[in-house]
Write a protein that holds these residues in place. Structure first.
Motif, PDB file in Angstrom:
ATOM      1  N   ILE A  76      -6.388   2.155   1.485  1.00 22.70           N
ATOM      2  CA  ILE A  76      -5.052   2.513   1.962  1.00 22.70           C
ATOM      3  C   ILE A  76      -4.197   1.275   2.180  1.00 22.70           C
ATOM      4  CG2 ILE A  76      -3.754   3.762   3.739  1.00 22.70           C
ATOM      5  CD1 ILE A  76      -6.187   5.391   4.347  1.00 22.70           C
ATOM      6  N   ASP A  77      -3.144   1.146   1.387  1.00 24.19           N
ATOM      7  CA  ASP A  77      -2.208   0.037   1.571  1.00 24.19           C
ATOM      8  C   ASP A  77      -1.233   0.429   2.691  1.00 24.19           C
ATOM      9  OD1 ASP A  77      -1.165  -2.448   1.143  1.00 24.19           O
ATOM     10  OD2 ASP A  77      -0.474  -2.098  -0.903  1.00 24.19           O
ATOM     11  N   GLU A  78      -0.732  -0.541   3.417  1.00 20.75           N
ATOM     12  CA  GLU A  78       0.195  -0.313   4.540  1.00 20.75           C
ATOM     13  C   GLU A  78      -0.422   0.653   5.558  1.00 20.75           C
ATOM     14  OE1 GLU A  78       2.853  -2.170   4.462  1.00 20.75           O
ATOM     15  OE2 GLU A  78       2.921  -2.725   2.353  1.00 20.75           O
ATOM     16  N   ALA A  79      -1.683   0.399   5.911  1.00 23.61           N
ATOM     17  CA  ALA A  79      -2.450   1.361   6.714  1.00 23.61           C
ATOM     18  C   ALA A  79      -1.909   1.571   8.130  1.00 23.61           C
ATOM     19  CB  ALA A  79      -3.911   0.919   6.788  1.00 23.61           C
TER      20      ALA A  79
ATOM     21  N   LYS B  16      -2.748  -9.325   0.065  1.00 25.07           N
ATOM     22  CA  LYS B  16      -3.502  -8.151   0.519  1.00 25.07           C
ATOM     23  C   LYS B  16      -3.579  -7.064  -0.542  1.00 25.07           C
ATOM     24  CE  LYS B  16      -0.583  -7.425   3.751  1.00 25.07           C
ATOM     25  NZ  LYS B  16       0.285  -8.591   3.575  1.00 25.07           N
ATOM     26  N   SER B  17      -2.393  -6.681  -1.061  1.00 24.25           N
ATOM     27  CA  SER B  17      -2.374  -5.586  -2.032  1.00 24.25           C
ATOM     28  C   SER B  17      -3.130  -5.997  -3.294  1.00 24.25           C
ATOM     29  CB  SER B  17      -0.934  -5.215  -2.394  1.00 24.25           C
ATOM     30  OG  SER B  17      -0.225  -4.830  -1.239  1.00 24.25           O
ATOM     31  N   TYR B  18      -3.006  -7.257  -3.639  1.00 22.46           N
ATOM     32  CA  TYR B  18      -3.711  -7.827  -4.788  1.00 22.46           C
ATOM     33  C   TYR B  18      -5.223  -7.694  -4.584  1.00 22.46           C
ATOM     34  CZ  TYR B  18      -4.420 -11.464  -8.446  1.00 22.46           C
ATOM     35  OH  TYR B  18      -4.771 -12.173  -9.566  1.00 22.46           O
TER      36      TYR B  18
HETATM   37 MG   LIG Z   1       1.315  -5.582  -0.204  1.00 18.63          MG
END
Ligand SMILES: [Mg+2]
Ligand SMILES: Nc1ncnc2c1ncn2[C@@H]1O[C@H](COP(=O)(O)OP(=O)(O)OP(=O)(O)O)[C@@H](O)[C@H]1O
Length: 420
Positions: free
Chosen positions: A294-297, A61-63
């Motif tokens: 937004i990561d970890e939304a 996801k973050s990638y």
């Molecule tokens: Mg991540």
């Protein structure tokens, strides 16, 4: 090769072709190990979207969020866009470096490693901490405490507005707003407490909270968050320093909430001017269209409870199309994301999910044009990193996808304990 573009309907595809898009991956045709990579998938970055990026732990996801940031920046209209990357864990600084370790893989995709001039912003009061840990940053930001409402303070302090402390808080803020408008400091807030007839203990409690807020290192005389909205730039807001604090997520949400409010207000004002220009035949935009990734939304806009970012982000979701603001919400658990936000996603990139509640949550919002159960599509994905499904409400299609390798370095990789 016919082009696959997500985020656009047929009319828009015909009008713009692939102008204002980015290539995020390739269509996977066939099932499981038989699947092969076919046409590139282009992703619309020119018009406002609410995007969901999902997948269980370590699925990319973050990638992928980083890939989207790269594509916005590399697009042929990037000068009309600006990207804000909300980085709660502090992993996106590495975008400055080219992804040299993936040289061979990138080559197969016809791509080259590339470092990006992202600007890393940290809270003004936390520079010492960054320096002592030898973590690099480019600039600092501050927020003006006077811009916060009593309700936002209460959420950040985790107190009820109808508790004794909450009541005193509300009185203090409303008095200060009346007297000084948007122009007062945390120190003024502490000093103001003495002027109120209230029991001593409650006053002490609130004073402690205010003093605590000083420690967050985010408050200054004015909000300097307009610097995140520069044309063609990626601003990374590194909030990893709040990691160890018990109120860490409340503080991060406070920053995102204020930022979301400010961007929306400015885009609305800019949109009015742009419309007047359009009537005169001028096509320049007054201010770039803003993408906030937004990561970890789920921490900012959860399904249960509220944070200082909940209301501002829901406004983006509901009315963002008109002023031109785009959101990408990245989370492990779509079921934990505010259901109003989830149901408004018009593009979803989902890496592998296994929890039933998350699969059900996805199935519910995207079922109308799917030929099979969502589980069927997930089961057919080959077991490879970076594979997933793209569900697109605009073209009413679903595409299995192999996301492309990153041009810039990804720092969020999985460590292991094997010796080299
Ligand atoms: Mg991540
Ligand atoms: N498209 C891709 N191509 C090659 N490698 C990838 C791809 N996507 C992800 N990876 C690799 O997979 C690993 C996990 O990716 P990532 O950090 O994005 O996971 P995540 O879903 O954000 O996990 P978490 O939920 O723990 O935050 C990383 O090491 C990354 O380099």
């Amino acid at each position: 090769m016919p082009k696959i573009t997500v985020g656009r309907d047929d009319k828009e595809k015909e009008k713009h072709g692939i102008k204002g898009t980015g290539m995020v991956g390739k269509h996977l045709v066939g099932e499981n190990e038989e699947a092969h990579q076919a046409n590139p998938i282009y992703f619309d970055v020119a018009t406002p979207h609410v995007m969901g990026v999902f997948g269980k732990r370590g699925t990319g996801k973050s990638y992928s969020l980083g890939t989207i940031a790269e594509e916005i920046h590399d697009s042929d209209i990037s000068n009309n866009l600006s990207t804000i990357l909300v980085d709660p864990m502090g992993i996106y600084w590495s975008m400055k470096r080219p992804n040299d370790r993936a040289h061979g893989l990138l080559d197969k995709w016809g791509l080259k490693p590339k470092g990006y001039e992202v600007k890393i912003f940290i809270p003004e009061g936390k520079t010492e901490e960054f320096r002592s840990k030898e973590m690099s940053y480019d600039q600092t930001f501050t927020l003006n405490p006077a811009e916060l409402t009593a309700a936002e303070w209460a959420m950040a302090f985790n107190i009820e507005l109808n508790s004794k402390t909450g009541i005193l808080l509300e009185r203090v803020i409303s008095k200060l707003d009346e007297k000084f408008g948007d122009d007062y400091s945390l120190e003024t807030m502490v000093n103001a407490l003495d002027k109120f007839e209230f029991d001593k203990n409650t006053k002490r409690t609130l004073e402690n909270r205010f003093r605590n807020a000083e420690e967050w290192g985010i408050f200054g005389e004015e909000s300097t968050i307009d610097q995140f909205m520069n044309r063609g730039e990626i601003s990374v807001i590194d909030m990893s320093v709040f990691g160890e604090m018990s109120s860490g997520w409340s503080v991060r949400s406070l920053v995102v909430g204020l930022l979301a409010k400010r961007v929306l207000r400015q885009r609305m004002a800019a949109r009015k001017l742009e419309e007047m220009d359009e009537m005169e035949g001028i096509k320049d935009n007054e201010m770039p269209i803003v993408w906030m990734l937004i990561d970890e939304a789920h921490q900012f806009i959860p399904n249960n409870g509220r944070t200082p970012a909940t209301k501002p982000l829901l406004r983006w979701v509901k009315i963002g199309r008109e002023p031109g603001v785009s959101l990408a919400l990245c989370t492990q658990q779509p079921a934990k994301l505010n259901s109003n936000a989830l149901s408004q996603c018009d593009i979803i990139l989902s890496h592998r999910l296994t929890a039933k509640q998350d699969i059900d949550a996805l199935g519910e919002i995207m079922q109308t044009y799917m030929r099979h159960d969502i589980q069927h599509y997930i089961d057919a994905l080959p077991d490879k990193t970076g594979t997933g499904l793209i569900m697109d409400d605009n073209s009413e299609r679903i595409f299995p996808v192999q996301m492309r390798p990153r041009k810039s370095w990804h720092a969020g990789g999985t460590p292991d304990a094997f010796e080299e």
